[in-house]
Design a protein around this motif. Structure first.
Motif, PDB file in Angstrom:
ATOM      1  N   GLY A 175      11.999  20.740 -30.749  1.00 12.73           N
ATOM      2  CA  GLY A 175      13.029  20.469 -31.733  1.00 12.73           C
ATOM      3  C   GLY A 175      13.346  21.629 -32.649  1.00 12.73           C
ATOM      4  O   GLY A 175      14.143  21.492 -33.567  1.00 12.73           O
ATOM      5  N   SER A 176      12.718  22.792 -32.433  1.00 15.13           N
ATOM      6  CA  SER A 176      12.945  23.950 -33.285  1.00 15.13           C
ATOM      7  C   SER A 176      13.304  25.139 -32.420  1.00 15.13           C
ATOM      8  O   SER A 176      12.916  25.237 -31.255  1.00 15.13           O
ATOM      9  CB  SER A 176      11.701  24.255 -34.114  1.00 15.13           C
ATOM     10  OG  SER A 176      11.858  25.472 -34.828  1.00 15.13           O
ATOM     11  N   THR A 177      14.071  26.064 -33.004  1.00 11.06           N
ATOM     12  CA  THR A 177      14.387  27.309 -32.306  1.00 11.06           C
ATOM     13  C   THR A 177      13.694  28.502 -32.943  1.00 11.06           C
ATOM     14  O   THR A 177      13.764  29.605 -32.409  1.00 11.06           O
ATOM     15  CB  THR A 177      15.907  27.559 -32.326  1.00 11.06           C
ATOM     16  OG1 THR A 177      16.364  27.611 -33.691  1.00 11.06           O
ATOM     17  CG2 THR A 177      16.643  26.453 -31.589  1.00 11.06           C
ATOM     18  N   GLU A 178      13.041  28.281 -34.082  1.00 10.55           N
ATOM     19  CA  GLU A 178      12.350  29.359 -34.760  1.00 10.55           C
ATOM     20  C   GLU A 178      10.904  29.428 -34.295  1.00 10.55           C
ATOM     21  O   GLU A 178      10.197  28.412 -34.293  1.00 10.55           O
ATOM     22  CB  GLU A 178      12.391  29.158 -36.279  1.00 10.55           C
ATOM     23  CG  GLU A 178      13.788  29.196 -36.867  1.00 10.55           C
ATOM     24  CD  GLU A 178      14.449  30.554 -36.713  1.00 10.55           C
ATOM     25  OE1 GLU A 178      13.732  31.570 -36.621  1.00 10.55           O
ATOM     26  OE2 GLU A 178      15.694  30.596 -36.676  1.00 10.55           O
ATOM     27  N   PRO A 179      10.418  30.594 -33.887  1.00  6.99           N
ATOM     28  CA  PRO A 179       9.022  30.703 -33.437  1.00  6.99           C
ATOM     29  C   PRO A 179       8.051  30.570 -34.603  1.00  6.99           C
ATOM     30  O   PRO A 179       8.381  30.844 -35.766  1.00  6.99           O
ATOM     31  CB  PRO A 179       8.974  32.102 -32.822  1.00  6.99           C
ATOM     32  CG  PRO A 179      10.055  32.866 -33.499  1.00  6.99           C
ATOM     33  CD  PRO A 179      11.140  31.869 -33.789  1.00  6.99           C
ATOM     34  N   ASP A 535       7.154  23.063 -20.819  1.00  9.04           N
ATOM     35  CA  ASP A 535       7.459  22.959 -19.396  1.00  9.04           C
ATOM     36  C   ASP A 535       7.650  24.314 -18.730  1.00  9.04           C
ATOM     37  O   ASP A 535       7.980  24.386 -17.545  1.00  9.04           O
ATOM     38  CB  ASP A 535       8.714  22.113 -19.190  1.00  9.04           C
ATOM     39  CG  ASP A 535       9.910  22.635 -19.983  1.00  9.04           C
ATOM     40  OD1 ASP A 535       9.782  23.696 -20.629  1.00  9.04           O
ATOM     41  OD2 ASP A 535      10.965  21.971 -19.958  1.00  9.04           O
ATOM     42  N   GLY A 536       7.458  25.396 -19.487  1.00  9.67           N
ATOM     43  CA  GLY A 536       7.626  26.729 -18.927  1.00  9.67           C
ATOM     44  C   GLY A 536       9.045  27.242 -18.958  1.00  9.67           C
ATOM     45  O   GLY A 536       9.285  28.390 -18.571  1.00  9.67           O
ATOM     46  N   MET A 537       9.992  26.450 -19.392  1.00  8.59           N
ATOM     47  CA  MET A 537      11.384  26.888 -19.458  1.00  8.59           C
ATOM     48  C   MET A 537      11.591  27.787 -20.674  1.00  8.59           C
ATOM     49  O   MET A 537      10.874  27.679 -21.676  1.00  8.59           O
ATOM     50  CB  MET A 537      12.309  25.668 -19.541  1.00  8.59           C
ATOM     51  CG  MET A 537      12.186  24.708 -18.377  1.00  8.59           C
ATOM     52  SD  MET A 537      12.803  25.420 -16.842  1.00  8.59           S
ATOM     53  CE  MET A 537      14.565  25.401 -17.171  1.00  8.59           C
ATOM     54  N   PRO A 538      12.581  28.698 -20.631  1.00  3.06           N
ATOM     55  CA  PRO A 538      12.826  29.559 -21.789  1.00  3.06           C
ATOM     56  C   PRO A 538      13.151  28.749 -23.034  1.00  3.06           C
ATOM     57  O   PRO A 538      13.894  27.753 -22.986  1.00  3.06           O
ATOM     58  CB  PRO A 538      14.033  30.401 -21.346  1.00  3.06           C
ATOM     59  CG  PRO A 538      14.006  30.346 -19.853  1.00  3.06           C
ATOM     60  CD  PRO A 538      13.458  29.008 -19.499  1.00  3.06           C
ATOM     61  N   ALA A 539      12.591  29.174 -24.156  1.00  9.23           N
ATOM     62  CA  ALA A 539      12.866  28.492 -25.416  1.00  9.23           C
ATOM     63  C   ALA A 539      14.275  28.837 -25.891  1.00  9.23           C
ATOM     64  O   ALA A 539      14.794  29.924 -25.602  1.00  9.23           O
ATOM     65  CB  ALA A 539      11.842  28.909 -26.464  1.00  9.23           C
ATOM     66  N   PRO A 540      14.928  27.937 -26.630  1.00 14.93           N
ATOM     67  CA  PRO A 540      16.274  28.238 -27.143  1.00 14.93           C
ATOM     68  C   PRO A 540      16.246  29.417 -28.109  1.00 14.93           C
ATOM     69  O   PRO A 540      15.282  29.646 -28.847  1.00 14.93           O
ATOM     70  CB  PRO A 540      16.680  26.942 -27.848  1.00 14.93           C
ATOM     71  CG  PRO A 540      15.818  25.878 -27.258  1.00 14.93           C
ATOM     72  CD  PRO A 540      14.525  26.548 -26.920  1.00 14.93           C
ATOM     73  N   LEU A 541      17.329  30.184 -28.104  1.00 14.19           N
ATOM     74  CA  LEU A 541      17.486  31.288 -29.038  1.00 14.19           C
ATOM     75  C   LEU A 541      17.921  30.743 -30.402  1.00 14.19           C
ATOM     76  O   LEU A 541      18.740  29.812 -30.476  1.00 14.19           O
ATOM     77  CB  LEU A 541      18.527  32.274 -28.524  1.00 14.19           C
ATOM     78  CG  LEU A 541      18.159  33.041 -27.242  1.00 14.19           C
ATOM     79  CD1 LEU A 541      19.385  33.772 -26.699  1.00 14.19           C
ATOM     80  CD2 LEU A 541      17.037  34.022 -27.511  1.00 14.19           C
ATOM     81  N   ASP A 694      10.263  39.002 -29.643  1.00 15.34           N
ATOM     82  CA  ASP A 694      10.558  37.613 -29.319  1.00 15.34           C
ATOM     83  C   ASP A 694      11.716  37.468 -28.338  1.00 15.34           C
ATOM     84  O   ASP A 694      12.057  36.345 -27.936  1.00 15.34           O
ATOM     85  CB  ASP A 694      10.889  36.829 -30.601  1.00 15.34           C
ATOM     86  CG  ASP A 694       9.684  36.679 -31.506  1.00 15.34           C
ATOM     87  OD1 ASP A 694       8.557  36.860 -31.004  1.00 15.34           O
ATOM     88  OD2 ASP A 694       9.855  36.413 -32.704  1.00 15.34           O
ATOM     89  N   ILE A 695      12.335  38.557 -27.965  1.00 14.60           N
ATOM     90  CA  ILE A 695      13.460  38.483 -27.044  1.00 14.60           C
ATOM     91  C   ILE A 695      13.249  39.492 -25.926  1.00 14.60           C
ATOM     92  O   ILE A 695      12.720  40.586 -26.139  1.00 14.60           O
ATOM     93  CB  ILE A 695      14.805  38.742 -27.777  1.00 14.60           C
ATOM     94  CG1 ILE A 695      15.992  38.329 -26.886  1.00 14.60           C
ATOM     95  CG2 ILE A 695      14.917  40.169 -28.222  1.00 14.60           C
ATOM     96  CD1 ILE A 695      17.310  38.291 -27.629  1.00 14.60           C
ATOM     97  N   GLU A 696      13.615  39.093 -24.703  1.00 15.80           N
ATOM     98  CA  GLU A 696      13.513  39.954 -23.530  1.00 15.80           C
ATOM     99  C   GLU A 696      14.915  40.362 -23.090  1.00 15.80           C
ATOM    100  O   GLU A 696      15.850  39.543 -23.145  1.00 15.80           O
ATOM    101  CB  GLU A 696      12.822  39.230 -22.378  1.00 15.80           C
ATOM    102  CG  GLU A 696      11.404  38.793 -22.671  1.00 15.80           C
ATOM    103  CD  GLU A 696      10.821  37.940 -21.566  1.00 15.80           C
ATOM    104  OE1 GLU A 696       9.595  37.773 -21.540  1.00 15.80           O
ATOM    105  OE2 GLU A 696      11.610  37.426 -20.733  1.00 15.80           O
TER     106      GLU A 696
END
Length: 848
Positions: A175-179, A535-541, A694-696
């Motif tokens: 529910g969050s996009t901030e790491p 689930d291993g999917m990329p997290a939202p930006l 935090d970004i690739e």
């Protein structure tokens, strides 16, 4: 046996090179086939070992068809009398700031939360559920109870300083996009997994992951006597239970096509090697023909002569097979140490010896031993029949080998027609193109059967040239000895056809992949979060980061993308869904729907795997569940697009449509176009200033280069097997031409006695070799092109669900055909020069 030893051993002693060549042919074929089998088995063994280490040893793994399980599900499960123990599990993917993996990107680490009390109860009952996850600390299983204590495997500890007591990881909570950064205490060691892995107490994990009361799965052990399959069927619909072995079976299904194709290609080396054994035995038969005739006159029956030749082939096959099995083990062990045991898993942890011995060896070894012996016996069959058919008195008078039997041309044409018909049949056994491989076998045998007709046709074409003695002799021999041409060219024809077919297939695939990458990677740069969800999917930006990226002066334009998952049926496995701003006309479409749009349905485009496996054809309307939101949506297939990035089902949808039906405004990837005059390095530096690690980012050119490198690496072993098979075939034609030249020694002596010079006889051999070598090269090229059509349009779509356009690498094909032609002509000339070294008068005297 004594008679065989007296007849065979002198020839083996005088010509050890040819015998060694036959043994090496069998040895290489068996070694390649057995080694590839062991490599395939080692990859699956390593994956199964890793899956057992992570999943433990439960009877069933319980999950929810949609969304997470809850603590209430665990309590209800434990109240069931059939359940002996249940271990709740929660998982998350984090990144390790400051640490990088082999690809240079920030290091991901998998975190697993377990209940130590459940593990302890299972261990006390003598049925440990996850022994590999038990930390090696003084407190044993109870050592997991330390607050915020993480236990690491060897792959994670390799990135940890020796004296470190804490580590900081970064993850995104649901529910969050901030790491968020979490600090953990370093505990004991665990043995599971080949990728970085950490184990925590489940209560700490739920709090740290922001998932209080939520569970990803529950590992269940049943009471003795309870049938797992029956009990799983009795569960309510909100639960889904499956054996943990399904994970290993999933990899087996995923890689089956690659493994089967690689194994069959390895067997091709054994197939062509059998022709070399045939050539060597034919040569030995030609050299010992007077001996066979003499023993025939002395009373040895035709059946006995036939069996003696078969025994010789059996001995060659037995020696070659024994050496091949040993070499196969050595090749597999060496490949494991050099390349690893994975088929894309990267970084196996077990030793090569453990992985090889961890799979059944006796039955596969026996199977490949039988194949090696069968190949040698089949190769010895034709020389044995020849020796059986000789008339001893005529041979002693120098009349040579009996005329070969020729199959009617209609047999070859019938086999070609049968091969073409088999190519249309669908695959069996989970997508294995059995009929296509039978089609290729029919095409090969049909082409071999038509070689005599082709040689006669080329000989007839010589009749239009100015008449001459040498030309007349070459033409008459091509008519009378066309069957011998088929035998001598069989090995190189098969090897050349396979080499041409694989060259065209690989070239077509690479060219199609290159064009597909141009369409699939339109932007200059791509960015995504380095963080992953559970689930291993990329997290939202983060939305703020997306806005900042769009305002960078180095960036001219951006396009958001959302990677999600959906289920095509309740309880089915998740499939990939990509939402992006896509003009359907720009997709690499293979087919499109031209009919009316279904009312209330959202347009989607599917890949070929979805069409073949899930019957998602253009125009079909179906319902699917969006996993992240749990919503059921109505979809309509608008087209089929080419997808070389996966072999499983995948769908594309327009980003505005996805956001409307899911209510999810997040973005997981960004496509970035550089501003005029900006460089990739400058853009990456600006992005790093905004988001740090935090970004690739990946440039389109880098992704293209990496994809082609992976392609070349995947087909490197294929090219090597192809080269081995071609080399074996070329050796075969050299040995066959030598056999024919030696068998004609008296004929050459008679021609010289009648007035032909050695130079004239060499010109005659050049004409004959050019005729037969040209026929073999043309037939091999034609057969190879036919086989390539089957590979490109049948085998690859059925095996991998990848279609491609046929592309002919003319330069490589010309080199292959020229090499085969030069080998046939050169071998004939060298063998003829040796045969012509004998004095003409002596040769005629032997003939009288």
């Amino acid at each position: 046996m004594r008679l065989w030893r007296h007849l065979t051993w002198p020839a083996w002693r005088d010509q050890p090179g040819r015998v060694l060549l036959a043994i090496v042919a069998v040895m290489l074929g068996v070694a390649l086939a057995f080694g590839v089998h062991l490599l395939n088995g080692a990859a699956l063994t390593e994956f199964a070992r890793a899956a057992r280490g992570v999943n433990g040893q439960p009877d069933l793994v319980l999950r929810a068809p949609s969304g997470p399980l809850t603590d209430a599900d665990l309590a209800e499960l434990l109240n069931r009398p059939e359940v002996a123990a249940a271990n709740p599990v929660v998982e998350a993917m984090a990144v390790w700031p400051g640490q990088t993996g082999r690809d240079g990107r920030v290091l991901p680490i998998r975190l697993i939360g377990l209940d130590p009390m459940a593990l302890l109860a299972a261990a006390n009952n003598g049925r440990p559920m996850a022994a590999e996850l038990t930390p090696q600390v003084d407190g044993g299983l109870m050592g997991l109870l330390g607050a915020n204590l993480v236990h690491l495997n060897a792959a994670a500890r390799n990135h940890l300083p020796p004296d470190a007591t804490t580590l900081t990881l970064r993850l995104v909570q649901p529910g969050s996009t901030e790491p968020r950064d979490i600090e953990l205490q370093v505990g004991g060691r665990i043995a599971a997994g080949s990728a970085p892995l950490g184990v925590l107490d489940i209560a700490d994990a739920q709090a740290l992951f922001g998932r209080l009361g939520a569970l990803d799965r529950i590992d269940v052990q049943l009471m003795p006597g309870v049938d797992a399959a029956t009990w799983a069927k009795s569960l309510p619909a909100r639960w889904k239970a499956a054996p943990p072995a399904d994970e290993g079976e999933r990899l087996s299904d995923l890689t089956r096509a690659y493994r089967v194709n690689l194994g069959l290609l390895a067997l091709m080396a054994l197939f062509t090697g059998s022709f070399l054994v045939y050539a060597v035995l034919s040569l030995a038969t030609a050299q010992r023909l007077p001996q066979w005739a003499l023993v025939g006159v002395l009373g040895v029956s035709a059946g006995m002569r036939w069996r003696l030749i078969l025994v010789e082939g059996l001995v060659i096959g037995a020696i070659g097979t024994a050496l091949g099995l040993a070499l196969g083990v050595g090749l597999a062990a060496g490949a494991l140490k050099l390349l690893g045991s994975d088929l894309g898993l990267h970084g196996a942890s077990g030793s090569s010896t453990d992985l090889l011995l961890g799979q059944p060896l006796l039955l596969p070894a026996l199977a490949y031993a039988v194949l090696g012996l069968a190949a040698a016996l089949l190769a010895a069959l034709a020389p044995a029949v020849t020796v059986r058919r000789i008339a001893p008195a005529l041979v002693l008078k120098g009349l040579g080998l009996p005329a070969g039997r020729t199959l009617p041309a209609w047999v070859g044409l019938g086999l070609l027609a049968l091969g073409a018909a088999l190519a249309w049949l669908p695959p069996v056994w989970d997508g294995t193109p059995v009929a296509a491989y039978l089609s290729m076998l029919c095409l090969l045998t049909g082409g071999l059967a038509l070689v005599p007709a082709l040689v006669r046709g080329l000989g007839a074409a010589l009749a239009r040239l100015p008449a001459g003695a040498l030309l007349l002799l070459a033409r008459e021999r091509s008519r009378d000895q066309a069957t011998e041409a088929r035998r001598s060219l069989a090995g190189v024809l098969v090897a050349l056809a396979l080499a041409v077919a694989m060259t065209v297939m690989i070239g077509s695939f690479r060219e199609s992949l290159s064009r597909w990458l141009d369409d699939a990677l339109p932007a200059d740069l791509y960015a995504r979060s380095a963080l992953r969800g559970a689930d291993g999917m990329p997290a939202p930006l983060p939305p703020a980061l997306i806005d900042k990226l769009a305002r960078l002066p180095e960036i001219a334009r951006t396009a958001p993308q959302r990677t999600a998952r959906l289920r095509l049926a309740p309880g089915a496995d998740a499939v990939a869904l990509t939402a992006r701003d896509v003009d359907a006309g720009g997709l690499p479409l293979l087919d499109r729907w031209t009919g009316p749009a279904a009312a209330g349905a959202v347009a989607v485009w599917v890949n070929e795997a979805a069409r073949d496996r899930d019957r998602l054809v253009p125009g079909r309307v179906f319902q699917a569940e969006l996993i992240d939101s749990g919503r059921v949506v109505k979809l309509q297939v608008q087209g089929i697009w080419r997808d070389y990035s996966r072999q499983s089902t995948a769908l594309w949808v327009a980003l505005p449509d996805y956001r409307r039906i899911s209510g999810d405004p997040s973005t997981t990837e960004m496509a970035l176009w550089l501003a005029p005059g900006s460089s990739l390095d400058a853009a990456r530096a600006a992005i790093k200033r905004l988001a740090g690690d935090d970004i690739e980012t990946a440039a389109a050119g880098e992704l293209r280069t990496l994809s082609l490198q992976l392609f070349d690496r995947s087909f490197a072993i294929t090219l090597w097997l192809q080269a081995v098979a071609l080399a074996v075939g070329l050796f075969g034609v050299i040995a066959s031409q030598s056999a024919q030249a030696l068998a004609r020694k008296r004929e050459f002596g008679l021609l010289r006695h009648l007035g032909l010079s050695r130079r004239a006889l060499m010109r005659l051999l050049l004409l004959e070799a050019s005729l037969t070598g040209g026929a073999g090269a043309l037939a091999g090229l034609a057969l190879g092109l036919g086989l390539s059509v089957v590979l490109v349009y049948v085998v690859n779509p059925q095996s991998f669900h990848w279609s491609m356009e046929l592309s002919l690498p003319v330069g490589r094909l010309a080199a292959l055909v020229g090499l085969a032609f030069a080998a046939a002509v050169g071998a004939s000339l060298l063998a003829g020069r040796r045969a012509l070294a004998a004095d003409a008068v002596r040769a005629v005297r032997e003939d009288s």
